[in-house]
Write a protein that holds these residues in place. Sequence first.
Motif, short mmCIF file in Angstrom:
data_model
loop_
_atom_site.label_atom_id
_atom_site.label_comp_id
_atom_site.label_asym_id
_atom_site.label_seq_id
_atom_site.Cartn_x
_atom_site.Cartn_y
_atom_site.Cartn_z
N MET A 11 0.87 -1.17 0.00
CA MET A 11 0.00 0.00 0.00
C MET A 11 0.91 1.22 0.00
O MET A 11 2.01 1.17 0.52
N ARG A 12 0.38 2.29 -0.56
CA ARG A 12 1.11 3.55 -0.50
C ARG A 12 0.28 4.55 0.29
O ARG A 12 -0.94 4.50 0.28
N ILE A 13 0.96 5.44 0.96
CA ILE A 13 0.29 6.50 1.69
C ILE A 13 0.15 7.69 0.76
O ILE A 13 1.12 8.11 0.12
N MET A 14 -1.07 8.22 0.69
CA MET A 14 -1.35 9.35 -0.19
C MET A 14 -2.15 10.40 0.56
O MET A 14 -2.86 10.09 1.51
N GLU A 15 -2.03 11.64 0.09
CA GLU A 15 -2.79 12.74 0.67
C GLU A 15 -3.87 13.17 -0.31
O GLU A 15 -3.59 13.47 -1.47
N CYS A 16 -5.10 13.23 0.17
CA CYS A 16 -6.22 13.66 -0.65
C CYS A 16 -6.10 15.16 -0.91
O CYS A 16 -5.93 15.95 0.01
N ILE A 17 -6.17 15.54 -2.19
CA ILE A 17 -6.07 16.97 -2.54
C ILE A 17 -7.31 17.48 -3.25
O ILE A 17 -7.37 18.66 -3.62
N GLY A 18 -8.30 16.62 -3.46
CA GLY A 18 -9.53 17.07 -4.12
C GLY A 18 -10.41 15.91 -4.51
O GLY A 18 -10.13 14.76 -4.22
N ARG A 19 -11.52 16.24 -5.15
CA ARG A 19 -12.43 15.20 -5.61
C ARG A 19 -12.59 15.30 -7.11
O ARG A 19 -12.33 16.34 -7.73
N VAL A 20 -13.07 14.22 -7.69
CA VAL A 20 -13.24 14.13 -9.14
C VAL A 20 -14.73 13.92 -9.41
O VAL A 20 -15.38 13.11 -8.76
N TRP A 34 -14.91 9.55 -6.01
CA TRP A 34 -13.56 9.56 -6.60
C TRP A 34 -12.77 10.72 -6.03
O TRP A 34 -13.27 11.84 -5.98
N LYS A 35 -11.56 10.46 -5.62
CA LYS A 35 -10.70 11.49 -5.04
C LYS A 35 -9.41 11.62 -5.83
O LYS A 35 -8.93 10.67 -6.45
N LEU A 36 -8.85 12.80 -5.80
CA LEU A 36 -7.54 13.06 -6.39
C LEU A 36 -6.55 13.09 -5.23
O LEU A 36 -6.78 13.79 -4.23
N ALA A 37 -5.49 12.30 -5.34
CA ALA A 37 -4.55 12.18 -4.23
C ALA A 37 -3.11 12.18 -4.74
O ALA A 37 -2.83 11.74 -5.86
N VAL A 38 -2.22 12.64 -3.87
CA VAL A 38 -0.80 12.71 -4.17
C VAL A 38 -0.08 11.62 -3.38
O VAL A 38 -0.15 11.61 -2.14
N PRO A 39 0.61 10.69 -4.06
CA PRO A 39 1.42 9.71 -3.35
C PRO A 39 2.57 10.41 -2.62
O PRO A 39 3.18 11.34 -3.16
N LEU A 40 2.83 9.97 -1.39
CA LEU A 40 3.87 10.59 -0.58
C LEU A 40 5.05 9.64 -0.40
O LEU A 40 4.88 8.51 0.07
N LEU A 41 6.23 10.09 -0.79
CA LEU A 41 7.46 9.36 -0.51
C LEU A 41 7.87 9.66 0.92
O LEU A 41 7.22 10.45 1.61
N GLU A 61 -14.40 4.83 -0.62
CA GLU A 61 -15.63 4.52 0.11
C GLU A 61 -15.52 4.95 1.57
O GLU A 61 -16.45 4.78 2.34
N MET A 62 -14.38 5.52 1.95
CA MET A 62 -14.12 5.88 3.34
C MET A 62 -14.52 7.32 3.68
O MET A 62 -14.63 7.67 4.83
N GLY A 63 -14.69 8.15 2.66
CA GLY A 63 -15.08 9.53 2.89
C GLY A 63 -13.91 10.47 3.16
O GLY A 63 -14.02 11.38 3.97
N ALA A 64 -12.81 10.26 2.46
CA ALA A 64 -11.63 11.11 2.64
C ALA A 64 -11.94 12.55 2.22
O ALA A 64 -12.66 12.78 1.25
N GLY A 65 -11.42 13.49 2.99
CA GLY A 65 -11.56 14.90 2.66
C GLY A 65 -10.19 15.48 2.34
O GLY A 65 -9.16 14.82 2.50
N ASN A 66 -10.17 16.71 1.87
CA ASN A 66 -8.90 17.35 1.56
C ASN A 66 -7.97 17.31 2.76
O ASN A 66 -8.38 17.62 3.88
N ALA A 95 -7.95 2.54 3.67
CA ALA A 95 -8.02 3.03 5.06
C ALA A 95 -7.70 4.50 5.10
O ALA A 95 -6.96 5.03 4.28
N LEU A 96 -8.29 5.18 6.10
CA LEU A 96 -7.90 6.57 6.42
C LEU A 96 -6.98 6.49 7.62
O LEU A 96 -7.24 5.75 8.57
N LEU A 97 -5.89 7.24 7.57
CA LEU A 97 -4.88 7.19 8.63
C LEU A 97 -5.00 8.40 9.54
O LEU A 97 -4.96 9.54 9.05
N ASP A 98 -5.13 8.17 10.83
CA ASP A 98 -5.18 9.27 11.80
C ASP A 98 -3.81 9.91 11.98
O ASP A 98 -3.68 11.12 12.00
N THR A 99 -2.79 9.07 12.16
CA THR A 99 -1.43 9.57 12.37
C THR A 99 -0.44 8.67 11.64
O THR A 99 -0.69 7.49 11.44
#
Length: 103
Positions: A11-20, A34-41, A61-66, A95-99
């Motif tokens: 899995m990769r960790i990504m940050e949601c930056i918008g919706r499609v 559908w969300k637009l997300a940036v993969p984080l190294l 399906e998790m309801g990610a926000g910006n 999954a949505l990650l808290d920390t």
Amino acid sequence: LGRNRGRRSTMRIMECIGRVTLSRWEPSLTGASWKLAVPLLHAGLKGDSEGRTEPIVIFDEMGAGNGSLMAVTESAEASTPFHPNTKPIDAYCAALLDTVSVI
């Protein structure tokens, strides 16, 4: 479980930056978000903009926000949650990650 024997899925960790928003879609995906997300190294997880890569579109399906951090599966593993049905998706928010702690 047996389908992935011998293969390593990640899995990769990504940050949601918008919706499609789609004007047309595959009928089996009706109601999808559908969300637009940036993969984080590693550097991106530490807050460095150099550690952010090209954005991708993700089935959510998790309801990610910006600003939400998401654990994302890609490729064939992205459709695993729908087994035995198939869905034409390339990335799935598992999954949505808290920390996230970065060393």
